[in-house]
Design a protein around this motif. Structure first.
Motif, PDB file in Angstrom:
ATOM      1  N   LEU A 256       0.807  -1.215   0.000  1.00 55.57           N
ATOM      2  CA  LEU A 256       0.000   0.000   0.000  1.00 55.57           C
ATOM      3  C   LEU A 256       0.840   1.265   0.000  1.00 55.57           C
ATOM      4  O   LEU A 256       0.382   2.315  -0.430  1.00 55.57           O
ATOM      5  CB  LEU A 256      -0.935   0.013   1.215  1.00 55.57           C
ATOM      6  N   GLY A 257       2.064   1.206   0.483  1.00 53.71           N
ATOM      7  CA  GLY A 257       2.898   2.397   0.542  1.00 53.71           C
ATOM      8  C   GLY A 257       2.741   3.176   1.827  1.00 53.71           C
ATOM      9  O   GLY A 257       3.416   4.190   2.020  1.00 53.71           O
ATOM     10  N   VAL A 258       1.865   2.745   2.715  1.00 55.23           N
ATOM     11  CA  VAL A 258       1.658   3.383   4.012  1.00 55.23           C
ATOM     12  C   VAL A 258       1.787   2.317   5.087  1.00 55.23           C
ATOM     13  O   VAL A 258       1.164   1.251   4.982  1.00 55.23           O
ATOM     14  CB  VAL A 258       0.268   4.053   4.089  1.00 55.23           C
ATOM     15  N   ASN A 259       2.591   2.592   6.105  1.00 58.50           N
ATOM     16  CA  ASN A 259       2.773   1.629   7.188  1.00 58.50           C
ATOM     17  C   ASN A 259       1.629   1.751   8.184  1.00 58.50           C
ATOM     18  O   ASN A 259       1.443   2.811   8.802  1.00 58.50           O
ATOM     19  CB  ASN A 259       4.102   1.883   7.907  1.00 58.50           C
ATOM     20  N   PRO A 260       0.817   0.713   8.327  1.00 61.79           N
ATOM     21  CA  PRO A 260      -0.295   0.790   9.289  1.00 61.79           C
ATOM     22  C   PRO A 260       0.219   0.787  10.727  1.00 61.79           C
ATOM     23  O   PRO A 260       1.304   0.271  11.027  1.00 61.79           O
ATOM     24  CB  PRO A 260      -1.108  -0.467   8.980  1.00 61.79           C
ATOM     25  N   ARG A 261      -0.561   1.377  11.603  1.00 65.89           N
ATOM     26  CA  ARG A 261      -0.207   1.451  13.021  1.00 65.89           C
ATOM     27  C   ARG A 261      -0.974   0.385  13.798  1.00 65.89           C
ATOM     28  O   ARG A 261      -2.132   0.099  13.509  1.00 65.89           O
ATOM     29  CB  ARG A 261      -0.529   2.834  13.583  1.00 65.89           C
ATOM     30  N   PHE A 262      -0.295  -0.157  14.807  1.00 64.20           N
ATOM     31  CA  PHE A 262      -0.940  -1.185  15.634  1.00 64.20           C
ATOM     32  C   PHE A 262      -1.714  -0.510  16.749  1.00 64.20           C
ATOM     33  O   PHE A 262      -1.197   0.350  17.477  1.00 64.20           O
ATOM     34  CB  PHE A 262       0.102  -2.133  16.216  1.00 64.20           C
ATOM     35  N   ASP A 263      -2.976  -0.873  16.874  1.00 66.66           N
ATOM     36  CA  ASP A 263      -3.868  -0.316  17.886  1.00 66.66           C
ATOM     37  C   ASP A 263      -4.058  -1.351  18.978  1.00 66.66           C
ATOM     38  O   ASP A 263      -4.677  -2.403  18.767  1.00 66.66           O
ATOM     39  CB  ASP A 263      -5.209   0.060  17.253  1.00 66.66           C
ATOM     40  N   ASN A 264      -3.508  -1.056  20.172  1.00 62.28           N
ATOM     41  CA  ASN A 264      -3.593  -2.021  21.276  1.00 62.28           C
ATOM     42  C   ASN A 264      -5.026  -2.226  21.749  1.00 62.28           C
ATOM     43  O   ASN A 264      -5.392  -3.315  22.191  1.00 62.28           O
ATOM     44  CB  ASN A 264      -2.722  -1.543  22.446  1.00 62.28           C
ATOM     45  N   SER A 265      -5.857  -1.169  21.654  1.00 58.59           N
ATOM     46  CA  SER A 265      -7.227  -1.290  22.147  1.00 58.59           C
ATOM     47  C   SER A 265      -8.049  -2.265  21.302  1.00 58.59           C
ATOM     48  O   SER A 265      -8.957  -2.923  21.814  1.00 58.59           O
ATOM     49  CB  SER A 265      -7.897   0.084  22.165  1.00 58.59           C
ATOM     50  N   HIS A 266      -7.732  -2.363  20.023  1.00 57.28           N
ATOM     51  CA  HIS A 266      -8.453  -3.272  19.145  1.00 57.28           C
ATOM     52  C   HIS A 266      -7.633  -4.504  18.771  1.00 57.28           C
ATOM     53  O   HIS A 266      -8.148  -5.391  18.088  1.00 57.28           O
ATOM     54  CB  HIS A 266      -8.877  -2.555  17.851  1.00 57.28           C
ATOM     55  N   ASN A 267      -6.380  -4.528  19.205  1.00 54.63           N
ATOM     56  CA  ASN A 267      -5.489  -5.648  18.876  1.00 54.63           C
ATOM     57  C   ASN A 267      -5.451  -5.886  17.368  1.00 54.63           C
ATOM     58  O   ASN A 267      -5.577  -7.012  16.878  1.00 54.63           O
ATOM     59  CB  ASN A 267      -5.934  -6.925  19.605  1.00 54.63           C
ATOM     60  N   ALA A 268      -5.287  -4.793  16.627  1.00 54.69           N
ATOM     61  CA  ALA A 268      -5.289  -4.872  15.171  1.00 54.69           C
ATOM     62  C   ALA A 268      -4.524  -3.682  14.616  1.00 54.69           C
ATOM     63  O   ALA A 268      -4.275  -2.688  15.316  1.00 54.69           O
ATOM     64  CB  ALA A 268      -6.713  -4.889  14.621  1.00 54.69           C
TER      65      ALA A 268
END
Length: 519
Positions: free
Chosen positions: A243-255
């Motif tokens: 995608l060209g964008v690094n997704p961020r990890f969300d601890n509240s949703h574990n995703a």
């Protein structure tokens, strides 16, 4: 030699209908829609039935012709299909059935029902029982029929949006036509590309039945849109496409998440991998299905309120749409890679179909209170939605062709050394004639013919405007002519001019001698 040189170097300019082109600059569109109002038994008395006018015209921003009939047969339970078979209204027209207040066809809280075709049911109001005067009944129905027409046919907002490139809009109007700005401009054809992005083929072996899904979900819609444009569909699978964008990890949703601000940076890196169809000049609608790699799964899209988007997809105006399809739930943590995964095409195509409707300009307006709109059915498009799109496309085509023709006429008038051959003159005359016919058909309410003539006008105008022969002498101004002719004619003109001066001097001398003898 001078007449020969003048004849052989003159610029050929065929005749153009300049006066008719100038009239197009001040063109006034008048749209007419026929609405047939049918009164069911129990809505009017026999005396009122005899006094119902056969035709009634109402002028507003557009013209609406109301034709009144009287329905004596009772309405069946399957109202939409039965009413369609009872009165198959032509393209661009509507049939409104006025039913009694006590009808069982509509729920209690529904006053108007809009079907999949060009018919609607309108419940007579509680304050308008049988026994009131006919004028009161018609005055009561008129504003509701007008709302119905604006929802099912065309409205001032739709026409303004279609003319957005020619009409200067106020700030208030810009918000009202925001939906139309995402749609592609009218074109004779469109290219639709479905792409499956697999950034991790070592972990996921993806299988998608794109051919069967297109035939089941997309082709019925495109078949219904054939009067508007031609469509071609292709598909591809791209491996190691990120995608060209690094997704961020969300601890509240574990995703992993992609927020709304980062979505704008997703398209450009992916678009470089998509390729382009160089053989066609038609707009391309891109639909991308992205399956995250195992190290960034699951991946969810968040809106500006930090809430997960239910469809896990987004679309870009006049470009296409992207859907993120998570597959981490298809296998456990101890699975041996690569994993074979069959994609649920019904879920995917449901999202792509909704995005395709938006990008093609099918606007789903929010109905007023008391209105119930039937689902569009298996074709993905109701008949009245097609008519509404055809109204907008016809007006847009007329506006575009008018702008093209008037711009070409101004260009040819300002630069006099552009060659106008017979082919260009024929295309210009054809475009002007098609425009005049399209405007006349819109005024008569013949939507199908108006759309066809508007398409012919825009094709002829663009063929004339982009004709390669117009560029032959476009960059050959008068100063270059002098630069070419002076070295050729100056040496030859010097002795000629000296000879002319000598001749003139001799003539004057003879006149003096003759005058002296006379004296």
């Amino acid at each position: 030699g001078v007449p020969l040189w003048w004849r052989t170097t003159e610029t050929y300019r065929a005749w153009l209908p300049v006066s008719q082109i100038q009239e197009l600059a001040n063109l006034e569109l008048q749209l007419s829609a026929d609405v047939e109002v049918v009164f069911a038994r129990g809505t009017v008395t026999p005396e009122q039935q005899k006094k119902i006018p056969l035709t009634l015209s109402q002028d507003d921003d557009e013209i609406t012709g109301l034709k009144s009939l009287y329905l004596t047969d009772s309405l069946s339970a399957e109202a939409d299909l039965s009413l369609h078979m009872l009165s198959e209204s032509p393209c661009g027209s509507l049939v409104v059935y006025v039913v009694p207040e006590s009808t069982s066809l509509l729920p209690e809280d529904v006053e108007v029902y809009i079907g999949q075709r060009r018919t609607a049911l309108l419940r007579i109001g509680t304050q308008m029982r049988v026994g009131r005067t006919l004028d009161q009944l018609l005055d009561h129905l008129e504003p509701r029929i007008k709302k119905l027409l604006q929802l099912m046919s065309f409205s001032h907002t739709d026409i303004t949006a279609a003319l957005s490139d020619r009409v200067r809009l106020s700030p208030g109007n810009k918000e009202s036509i925001a939906d139309s700005m995402r749609a592609f401009k009218s074109s004779p054809g469109y290219e639709i590309t479905f792409s499956l992005l697999n950034p991790d083929p070592k972990s996921h072996r993806l299988h998608w039945d794109i051919e069967g899904a297109v035939q089941t979900f997309i082709q019925p819609l495109l078949t219904k849109l054939e009067p508007l444009a031609n469509f071609s569909i292709d598909s591809q699978i791209l491996y190691y496409a990120m995608l060209g964008v690094n997704p961020r990890f969300d601890n509240s949703h574990n995703a992993y998440t992609l927020n709304a601000d980062s979505l704008a940076h997703v398209i450009n890196p992916v678009e470089a991998r998509l390729g382009s169809n160089a053989a066609s000049s038609n707009p391309v609608l891109n639909f991308l299905l992205y399956v995250p790699d195992a190290n960034h799964s699951p991946l969810y899209i968040q809106d500006r309120k930090k809430q997960q988007v239910p469809s896990n997809a987004f679309h870009s105006p006049r470009w296409g749409g992207i859907m993120v399809y998570n597959v981490n739930s298809f296998y456990g943590p101890d699975v041996a890679f690569p994993v074979d995964i069959n994609i649920n095409m019904a879920k995917v195509m449901g999202v792509f179909l909704a995005q395709l409707r938006l990008l093609l300009g099918v606007q789903s307006s929010t109905p007023p209170p008391g209105f119930l709109v039937a689902p569009c059915g298996s074709s993905g498009l109701a008949d009245w939605e097609l008519d509404r799109l055809m109204w907008s496309r016809s007006v847009e085509n007329i506006a575009t062709a008018t702008t093209t023709i008037t711009s070409l006429a101004q260009l040819l008038d300002q630069i006099g050394n552009i060659v106008i051959n017979d082919n260009i003159a024929q295309q210009v005359s054809s475009a002007v004639t098609s425009l005049q016919l399209a405007v006349a058909e819109l005024e008569s309410g013949n939507l199908g013919f108006a759309l066809q003539y508007s398409k012919e006008a825009i094709l002829a105008s663009e063929r004339a405007f982009f004709d390669p022969s117009l560029l032959h002498l476009l960059y050959f101004p008068d100063d270059q002519k002098f630069a070419i002719y002076i070295p050729l004619f100056l040496p030859m003109c010097v002795p000629i001019l000296l000879s002319l001066l000598k001749i003139a001097s001799e003539v004057r001398q003879r006149r003096r001698d003759k005058q002296t003898k006379t004296d």
